[in-house]
Design a protein around this motif. Sequence first.
Motif, mmCIF file in Angstrom:
data_model
loop_
_atom_site.group_PDB
_atom_site.id
_atom_site.type_symbol
_atom_site.label_atom_id
_atom_site.label_comp_id
_atom_site.label_asym_id
_atom_site.label_seq_id
_atom_site.Cartn_x
_atom_site.Cartn_y
_atom_site.Cartn_z
ATOM 1 N N PRO A 93 8.417 15.414 -8.398
ATOM 2 C CA PRO A 93 7.476 16.504 -8.064
ATOM 3 C C PRO A 93 6.033 16.193 -8.447
ATOM 4 O O PRO A 93 5.101 16.716 -7.835
ATOM 5 C CB PRO A 93 8.012 17.693 -8.850
ATOM 6 N N ALA A 94 5.838 15.312 -9.406
ATOM 7 C CA ALA A 94 4.464 15.001 -9.840
ATOM 8 C C ALA A 94 3.735 14.121 -8.835
ATOM 9 O O ALA A 94 2.521 14.163 -8.704
ATOM 10 C CB ALA A 94 4.500 14.294 -11.201
ATOM 11 N N VAL A 95 4.496 13.320 -8.074
ATOM 12 C CA VAL A 95 3.908 12.355 -7.142
ATOM 13 C C VAL A 95 3.509 13.063 -5.840
ATOM 14 O O VAL A 95 4.321 13.714 -5.212
ATOM 15 C CB VAL A 95 4.912 11.220 -6.847
ATOM 16 N N ASN A 96 2.225 12.912 -5.444
ATOM 17 C CA ASN A 96 1.820 13.506 -4.158
ATOM 18 C C ASN A 96 1.362 12.440 -3.154
ATOM 19 O O ASN A 96 1.158 12.739 -1.984
ATOM 20 C CB ASN A 96 0.734 14.575 -4.348
ATOM 21 N N VAL A 97 1.267 11.203 -3.630
ATOM 22 C CA VAL A 97 0.908 10.081 -2.749
ATOM 23 C C VAL A 97 1.848 8.917 -3.021
ATOM 24 O O VAL A 97 2.146 8.618 -4.181
ATOM 25 C CB VAL A 97 -0.543 9.624 -3.004
ATOM 26 N N ILE A 98 2.333 8.251 -1.952
ATOM 27 C CA ILE A 98 3.143 7.046 -2.107
ATOM 28 C C ILE A 98 2.444 5.908 -1.351
ATOM 29 O O ILE A 98 2.067 6.077 -0.188
ATOM 30 C CB ILE A 98 4.571 7.243 -1.570
ATOM 31 N N VAL A 99 2.241 4.786 -2.051
ATOM 32 C CA VAL A 99 1.620 3.614 -1.438
ATOM 33 C C VAL A 99 2.658 2.497 -1.412
ATOM 34 O O VAL A 99 3.281 2.204 -2.429
ATOM 35 C CB VAL A 99 0.371 3.161 -2.216
ATOM 36 N N LEU A 100 2.841 1.899 -0.229
ATOM 37 C CA LEU A 100 3.851 0.858 -0.070
ATOM 38 C C LEU A 100 3.240 -0.460 0.371
ATOM 39 O O LEU A 100 2.535 -0.511 1.388
ATOM 40 C CB LEU A 100 4.891 1.293 0.978
ATOM 41 N N ALA A 101 3.499 -1.529 -0.401
ATOM 42 C CA ALA A 101 3.238 -2.906 0.033
ATOM 43 C C ALA A 101 4.618 -3.456 0.376
ATOM 44 O O ALA A 101 5.422 -3.735 -0.498
ATOM 45 C CB ALA A 101 2.584 -3.711 -1.076
ATOM 46 N N ALA A 102 4.876 -3.588 1.671
ATOM 47 C CA ALA A 102 6.250 -3.813 2.111
ATOM 48 C C ALA A 102 6.693 -5.264 2.023
ATOM 49 O O ALA A 102 6.009 -6.159 2.511
ATOM 50 C CB ALA A 102 6.412 -3.321 3.549
ATOM 51 N N VAL A 103 7.855 -5.482 1.436
ATOM 52 C CA VAL A 103 8.445 -6.827 1.370
ATOM 53 C C VAL A 103 8.870 -7.265 2.771
ATOM 54 O O VAL A 103 8.687 -8.409 3.172
ATOM 55 C CB VAL A 103 9.666 -6.822 0.416
ATOM 56 N N GLY A 104 9.454 -6.340 3.546
ATOM 57 C CA GLY A 104 9.934 -6.642 4.898
ATOM 58 C C GLY A 104 9.188 -5.807 5.924
ATOM 59 O O GLY A 104 8.172 -5.181 5.603
ATOM 60 N N THR A 105 9.700 -5.788 7.170
ATOM 61 C CA THR A 105 9.023 -5.010 8.210
ATOM 62 C C THR A 105 9.858 -3.817 8.681
ATOM 63 O O THR A 105 9.320 -2.911 9.312
ATOM 64 C CB THR A 105 8.730 -5.904 9.436
#
Length: 336
Positions: A93-105
Amino acid sequence: MMKSRTLRIALTVAAAAVLAGCSSSAATPQKVYTNKDMTVGFIQTGSESGWRAANTSSFKETAAADGITLKFYDSQNKIENQITAFTGFVQDPAVNVIVLAAVGTTGYDEVLKAAKAANKVVVIEDRRIEADSSLYYTYIGSDFNKEGHKSAAAMCDLLKGKATANIIELGGDQAASASIDRHKGFAEALGDCTTTKMTVLDYQNAPGWDPVQGKQIMEGFLKKYPGKIDGVFGHNDEQAIAGIQATEAAGLKAGTGGVVFVGVDATANGFKYLINGKLGADIECNPLLAPQVFKAALDGLNGVTGQSNWVPSQEGEFFAAQGAAPLQAILDTRKY
Ligand code: AHR
């Protein structure tokens, strides 16, 4: 700058409220988010290269400087770890943004849909993924295909004077868009070289971008193609340097008059090999993406629409031919 931007967002919100024809003046004004309101779950690929270390520092340092709460996750270059972490951040609940550096596609659709349903703002950074752009706010990262094109043009330049040339390609992790697109871009641009007929003799990926395996792969190619290798394209600095080390260990010359090398990233280590002349060209891939990513995330939280779904990074290229002193002067100004 911040001041006028906050004002602009506040005006947007106010205008929306007015337009909503809110009859009752009691309508609660919409919250205007600022950096201190952001709790970012950052899913990093791992720690596979100098570039990756600079990218991680960019996020940790910028978050600290801007008062952003950062929950950092190192995926050890495993997609399954990324899915687990993503699910965790969706449920946090505390997280309002998720940033992803993707290993795959691929393989991210379900967690992206879950994040959307949970009203998390998702920003894809660095690596392109195969997912509908409606499932994330925006993607900020390099044009890897273009880096492949630039690498082929640099290789063509380094091989000037040879009618034909054989090239070895040392790839990064085969699941990564960075490696897939650089490979494609390089192949697309090979034929553009009008001075040398360049042929890729062989190509192999180093799992997890591991330079130790990259060196072993190059050792294998040197045995398989004795005296036939003219150039090596490494998908990042570590792969190019691994190729140089294997070539020299085999008693061959790396650089002008020997086997020529092109790398990608232009990290400090890459510059070192440009300066000693063993690496002929280094195509920049910019790791300092955090300020742009956090700005986009804040826009997403504040409901700013009309953002493009891809913001390509600004990048250059560097050549040993620029000379040791000028390259050293450039290196002294760089953060990575
Ligand atoms: O996605 C960028 C790539 O990832 C870099 O070129 C490489 O060094 C890193 O592993």
